[in-house]
Design a protein around this motif. Structure first.
Motif, PDB file in Angstrom:
ATOM      1  N   ALA A 229       0.834  -1.202  -0.070  1.00 30.65           N
ATOM      2  CA  ALA A 229      -0.127   0.129  -0.004  1.00 30.65           C
ATOM      3  C   ALA A 229       0.637   1.086  -0.011  1.00 30.65           C
ATOM      4  O   ALA A 229       2.114   1.263   0.525  1.00 30.65           O
ATOM      5  N   LEU A 230       0.318   2.303  -0.651  1.00 30.61           N
ATOM      6  CA  LEU A 230       1.085   3.681  -0.595  1.00 30.61           C
ATOM      7  C   LEU A 230       0.242   4.389   0.366  1.00 30.61           C
ATOM      8  O   LEU A 230      -0.889   4.605   0.215  1.00 30.61           O
ATOM      9  N   LEU A 231       0.785   5.181   1.281  1.00 28.47           N
ATOM     10  CA  LEU A 231       0.176   5.821   2.380  1.00 28.47           C
ATOM     11  C   LEU A 231       0.618   7.493   2.043  1.00 28.47           C
ATOM     12  O   LEU A 231       1.820   7.589   2.308  1.00 28.47           O
ATOM     13  N   LEU A 232      -0.142   8.224   2.405  1.00 27.13           N
ATOM     14  CA  LEU A 232       0.267   9.868   2.345  1.00 27.13           C
ATOM     15  C   LEU A 232       0.130  10.104   3.790  1.00 27.13           C
ATOM     16  O   LEU A 232      -0.918  10.827   4.119  1.00 27.13           O
TER      17      LEU A 232
ATOM     18  N   PRO B  81       4.685  13.125   3.005  1.00 23.34           N
ATOM     19  CA  PRO B  81       5.378  12.000   2.635  1.00 23.34           C
ATOM     20  C   PRO B  81       4.723  10.824   1.868  1.00 23.34           C
ATOM     21  O   PRO B  81       3.362  10.699   2.408  1.00 23.34           O
ATOM     22  N   VAL B  82       5.269  10.135   0.975  1.00 24.82           N
ATOM     23  CA  VAL B  82       4.832   8.906   0.364  1.00 24.82           C
ATOM     24  C   VAL B  82       5.451   7.877   1.037  1.00 24.82           C
ATOM     25  O   VAL B  82       6.521   7.655   0.796  1.00 24.82           O
ATOM     26  N   ARG B  83       4.607   6.887   1.742  1.00 26.87           N
ATOM     27  CA  ARG B  83       5.323   5.796   2.429  1.00 26.87           C
ATOM     28  C   ARG B  83       4.815   4.520   1.610  1.00 26.87           C
ATOM     29  O   ARG B  83       3.477   4.403   1.433  1.00 26.87           O
ATOM     30  N   LEU B  84       5.684   3.582   1.618  1.00 25.69           N
ATOM     31  CA  LEU B  84       5.371   2.287   1.028  1.00 25.69           C
ATOM     32  C   LEU B  84       5.178   1.352   2.079  1.00 25.69           C
ATOM     33  O   LEU B  84       6.151   1.219   3.159  1.00 25.69           O
TER      34      LEU B  84
END
Length: 292
Positions: A140-143, A264-267
């Motif tokens: 998932a990608l989380l902002l 931030p873009v978090r994997l």
């Protein structure tokens, strides 16, 4: 041991509800009950206490849960070794990334690894986290600013600039002086739905202004928020990548106002679950594309 029983067990352990587990597994509730009773009989111990509030793991159940997840993970690895690339990787992602950043990633991945199939699922943070924990999502990608999520680990891979926007005809469009928080708190805003980290942060800041009465409308769609603002109905805060075309065409303009930190873009992935080959290939291409 039948891995179906372990899968039912881990699902019930996570949801704490026979009804919720049955819905997620697409089984009758009676089948879930049979699976758990069969597993308890095979192991010779009670795994759950059945309480009015739901199913709660016993001490034996808590010990089994980690081993059951390891066993299911080992089975997934074995299937991938036999099948090669295996099935598609399912990736949860905010709509803004799905429509702007990820098409180039998928295109590059299909060129370099045509055997890899990726399914994208537009979802907010809460839905992405639930999908990772349930196994419905591989990645998932989380902002999000915060990275401390139960059972989920994240890594920072990029940052998204934000833009405060209005229509060209809006009174704030031609202002040489930056708008203050007090002035912004008197405006109408069209923001993304609850759970969007930067929209939630902006709402909190606006509502903290003494006597503030901003008119806030929340949408589940970037396009809906963007279109309302372009029609002159108010302001919005969106990732710059989602509005670049609107800015070029003059349909939106940036508002001079407070500075907003890049998001931030978090994997994200499950802390204990193995990452399948398709998901590994997606991760490598994602990091490469976002670093360009």
């Amino acid at each position: 041991m039948d891995t179906r029983l372990l899968h039912t067990f881990t699902t019930l352990a996570r949801t704490g509800s026979f009804t919720a587990a049955a819905a997620e597994l697409h089984l009758a509730q009676s089948t879930v009950t049979v699976h758990i009773r069969t597993l308890e009989r095979d192991l010779g111990t009670r795994l759950f206490d059945r309480l009015p509030t739901g199913a709660v793991l016993t001490e034996s159940g808590r010990r089994l849960r980690e081993r059951a997840e390891d066993a299911l993970d080992a089975v997934a690895r074995l299937k991938a070794d036999v099948e090669g690339a295996g099935g598609p990787a399912v990736v949860g992602t905010p709509e803004s990334l799905c429509s702007t950043r990820l098409p180039a990633v998928i295109a590059a991945l299909r060129t370099a690894h045509p055997e890899v199939d990726i399914h994208l699922s537009a979802a907010g943070t809460a839905e992405c986290l639930e999908g990772l924990r349930s196994g419905r999502l591989d990645l998932a990608l989380l902002l999000e600013e915060e990275a401390g999520f139960h059972e989920v680990t994240t890594e920072l891979i990029a940052r998204e600039p934000l833009a405060l926007l209005c229509a060209p005809g809006h009174p704030l469009a031609a202002r040489a002086r930056a708008a203050t928080w007090a002035e912004l708190a008197a405006e109408s805003f069209f923001l993304l739905e609850q759970g969007c980290s930067y929209s939630d942060a902006l709402e909190r800041r606006l509502l903290s202004v003494p006597g503030a009465r901003p008119r806030l409308t929340r949408f589940g769609s970037v396009d809906a928020a963007r279109s309302c603002v372009a029609a002159g109905l108010g302001l919005t805060l969106l990732p710059l990548t989602t509005v670049e075309e609107y800015l070029r065409e003059g349909r939106l303009v940036r508002v001079r106002g407070p500075r907003f930190a890049d998001v931030p873009v978090r994997l994200a992935r499950h802390r204990r679950r193995w990452t399948a080959p398709a998901a590994q290939a997606f991760t490598r291409e994602l990091v490469r594309q976002l670093s360009l």
